[in-house]
Design a protein around this motif. Structure first.
Motif, mmCIF file in Angstrom:
data_model
loop_
_atom_site.group_PDB
_atom_site.id
_atom_site.type_symbol
_atom_site.label_atom_id
_atom_site.label_comp_id
_atom_site.label_asym_id
_atom_site.label_seq_id
_atom_site.Cartn_x
_atom_site.Cartn_y
_atom_site.Cartn_z
ATOM 1 N N TYR A 102 -18.184 68.983 -42.989
ATOM 2 C CA TYR A 102 -18.568 69.464 -41.483
ATOM 3 C C TYR A 102 -19.634 70.530 -41.711
ATOM 4 O O TYR A 102 -20.301 70.996 -40.563
ATOM 5 C CB TYR A 102 -17.219 70.020 -41.152
ATOM 6 N N LEU A 113 -17.239 75.717 -33.065
ATOM 7 C CA LEU A 113 -15.881 75.450 -33.350
ATOM 8 C C LEU A 113 -15.545 74.270 -34.147
ATOM 9 O O LEU A 113 -14.789 74.315 -34.901
ATOM 10 C CB LEU A 113 -15.035 75.192 -32.001
ATOM 11 N N ILE A 180 -20.661 66.839 -17.412
ATOM 12 C CA ILE A 180 -20.345 67.914 -18.380
ATOM 13 C C ILE A 180 -21.311 69.161 -18.042
ATOM 14 O O ILE A 180 -20.920 70.421 -18.192
ATOM 15 C CB ILE A 180 -20.459 67.593 -19.993
ATOM 16 N N GLY A 306 -19.425 66.408 -25.499
ATOM 17 C CA GLY A 306 -19.005 65.934 -24.418
ATOM 18 C C GLY A 306 -19.755 64.903 -23.761
ATOM 19 O O GLY A 306 -19.212 64.265 -22.633
ATOM 20 N N THR A 310 -17.445 60.522 -24.289
ATOM 21 C CA THR A 310 -17.038 59.918 -23.108
ATOM 22 C C THR A 310 -17.480 58.570 -22.777
ATOM 23 O O THR A 310 -16.940 57.917 -22.319
ATOM 24 C CB THR A 310 -17.297 60.830 -21.838
ATOM 25 N N ALA A 372 -13.743 57.029 -30.246
ATOM 26 C CA ALA A 372 -15.165 57.221 -30.511
ATOM 27 C C ALA A 372 -15.545 57.666 -31.753
ATOM 28 O O ALA A 372 -16.752 57.500 -32.323
ATOM 29 C CB ALA A 372 -15.561 58.394 -29.458
ATOM 30 N N PHE A 443 -8.200 61.407 -30.347
ATOM 31 C CA PHE A 443 -8.732 62.770 -30.179
ATOM 32 C C PHE A 443 -8.491 63.607 -31.255
ATOM 33 O O PHE A 443 -8.416 64.981 -31.460
ATOM 34 C CB PHE A 443 -7.936 63.452 -29.128
ATOM 35 N N SER A 456 -12.437 64.407 -20.671
ATOM 36 C CA SER A 456 -12.611 63.082 -20.860
ATOM 37 C C SER A 456 -11.658 62.153 -20.014
ATOM 38 O O SER A 456 -11.881 61.288 -19.309
ATOM 39 C CB SER A 456 -12.720 62.412 -22.233
ATOM 40 N N TRP A 490 -20.726 58.840 -37.007
ATOM 41 C CA TRP A 490 -19.484 59.631 -36.727
ATOM 42 C C TRP A 490 -19.039 58.855 -35.188
ATOM 43 O O TRP A 490 -18.044 58.471 -35.272
ATOM 44 C CB TRP A 490 -19.847 60.794 -36.533
#
Ligand code: HEM
Length: 512
Positions: A102, A113, A180, A306, A310, A372, A443, A456, A490
């Protein structure tokens, strides 16, 4: 000559030391008997190479079907396919931190975040943001979603008139971007108006995804790689600058507005004020724990996380409905039935859509078949080690579950786990449903679960019924014959999801 011999000798010695180290580690490791491809035991380069091919989610499922619930995909990386492991690794209160993969998702020295690896710092920031992203707060943005859905429908009418083939994946992303943008900054960016990659944001996000995905595997080189890539990107990196400039400008405008209205330091409620306003209120009240960097990170994260997610999900749901005309027919019947009863309005109110069982089953099944994100969500085993799948994993081992793998588990979802079948969610078997729900993780899960999932959910539940009621979509010959093509960076993104759009007259509900 001498210099090159010294260099050659040095490199050879280092390679030898590395090999000896790896052999010793491999012999002594309590995980030595975990199966997996031969090269994965020795080097992360194997995983890097596989991921670069762009279909890791498929390979990951195949490997588990070949080797069992634990597979090695790097010298210290293990992919897990055991339903019980979900709680152990991701459950609230566990001490598994995100892996170094990450790190490459953050500007060196920056913060966001998603990439934060500190449990405490992340928890404190997340607490501050929670209310802004709550469902109660988000339904107040519904009129904005309606506006974007209306413009999207206008574009579909134009596509119908033009009779040309369009990349629906692109247009779904345009819709997600404008929603968004509206929610974050209080204004649409204009993707739906122009259908173009405004400010190069789409391309920049695509590049950032490829970068994070690949460099994350060797994140110790991130600082260096980031400097090189940023330098080389030059003008191509314009999308990042565009989002930063847009955020800065909107933050400044919003600060002025709040000052003029005497709102400085006052909390913003859960109304439809843009996120930038809500973030600023938090900053003004407590700049120590919610700094200006948090305000910026919040705005840019919305843009980065975002839109693709979606857009991908909307495309996947539409794609699966087109591939399964009987499911599309059932969905349309449900829509007409609810319309006929007068309990479904023209704008498909979110509250109303939640009462439609078949629509909800389609939503869940679409996200099950095509979540996703398509790589293992890597975590590091905490200090005391952990037992997963009856095997002890020492501290520091990287373990991860890929939602694609979890969603194709035949023990939980049945022998037809690879099939799109929304009806599985309509079962009357409560235990089976509970088990499927536990294993449904598009999610993510636990303390790092997706922050934007309600946004979403709102966008998808409103757009899907609207477009399938008003339009027919004809798949390209290639997509109707074979599987569509996707690329896993990803996000598992469709590559040219081409359709022809035709306006349709909704038919009355069939009576049996
Ligand atoms: C269908 C749409 C979406 C899907 C499938 C999705 C999926 C995910 C997943 C799987 C994670 C966890 C990743 C991990 O643990 O490594 C995540 C985290 C996150 N997502 Fe989403 N996402 C979606 C939409 C959004 C939207 C619309 C936003 C923002 C507006 C968003 C913002 C975030 C953020 C900020 C995180 C990090 C949360 C944290 O670490 O506390 N996502 N998402």
């Amino acid at each position: 000559m001498l210099a090159s011999s010294i260099l050659f000798g040095g490199v050879s010695a280092l390679a030898l030391i590395y090999i000896i180290q790896r052999v010793i580690h491999s012999i002594l490791s309590p995980l030595r008997s975990v199966p997996g491809p031969f090269l994965a035991r020795w080097t992360d380069a194997w995983y890097l190479w596989q991921v670069r091919k762009g279909d890791w989610e498929v390979r990951n499922i195949e490997l588990h079907r070949e080797y069992g619930p634990i597979i090695r995909y790097g010298p210290n990386r293990y992919s897990i396919a055991d339903p019980d492991a979900l709680g152990t690794i991701y459950g609230h209160g566990t001490r598994f931190t995100k892996s170094s993969w990450y790190d490459a998702w953050m500007t060196p020295g920056g913060w966001n975040l998603f990439a934060d690896r500190s449990i405490q710092r992340h928890a404190s920031a997340r607490r501050q943001l929670q209310s802004t992203y709550s469902m109660t707060s988000l339904v107040s943005y519904e009129p904005y979603v309606d506006q974007c859905a209306e413009i999207f429908s206008e574009r579909l009418v134009e596509m119908n008139k033009a009779g040309s083939v369009v990349d629906m994946g692109h247009w779904m992303q345009c819709y997600a971007f404008d929603v968004i943008g509206q929610i974050t900054y209080g204004e649409r960016i204009g993707f739906l108006d122009r259908g173009a990659d405004i400010g190069g944001i789409m391309r920049t996000i695509e590049n950032a995804l490829a970068y994070g995905t690949l460099v994350g595997i060797y994140s110790r080189f991130h600082r260096f790689a980031f400097a090189v890539v940023s330098f080389l990107a030059g003008k191509k990196g314009a999308g990042r600058a565009f989002v930063e400039e847009l955020s800065k400008a909107r933050i400044a405008e919003e600060q002025e507005k709040r000052k003029a209205a005497g709102l400085e330091g006052k909390e913003v409620g859960v109304g439809a004020e843009p996120f930038v306003s809500k973030f600023l209120a938090k900053y003004e009240r407590d700049p120590e724990t919610f700094s200006m960097a948090h305000v910026m990170a919040g705005c840019t994260a919305n843009m980065a996380a975002g839109s693709d997610t979606t857009g991908v999900t909307l495309s996947a749901i539409l794609y699966f409905l087109l591939k399964h005309p009987e499911c599309l027919r059932k969905l349309r019947e449900e829509i007409e039935e609810y319309r006929a009863k007068g309990i479904l309005s023209d704008t498909f109110a979110f509250k109303e859509t939640q009462q439609m069982p078949y629509l909800q089953a389609v939503f869940k099944e679409g996200l099950r078949m095509h979540p996703a994100t398509g790589l293992p969500m890597e975590r590091v085993v905490p200090d005391d080690g952990a037992t997963i799948c009856n095997r002890f994993f020492p501290a520091g081992t990287i373990v991860g579950i890929n939602s694609w793998v979890a969603h194709r588990n035949t023990e939980i979802f049945g022998a037809d786990a690879d099939e799109f079948r929304p009806e599985r969610w309509l079962t009357s078997d409560g235990d089976k449903l509970a088990a499927m729900n536990r294993q449904w993780i598009p999610f993510g899960m636990g303390s790092r679960t997706c922050m934007g999932r309600h946004i979403s959910t709102l966008e998808i539940n409103k757009l899907i019924p609207r477009v399938v009621r008003g339009f027919d979509f004809e798949l390209s010959a290639k997509d109707s014959r074979d599987k569509w093509s996707t690329l896993n960076c990803w996000f598992v993104k469709p590559q040219m999801f081409e359709v022809k759009v035709k306006a349709r007259k909704p038919t009355a509900v069939s009576q049996g």
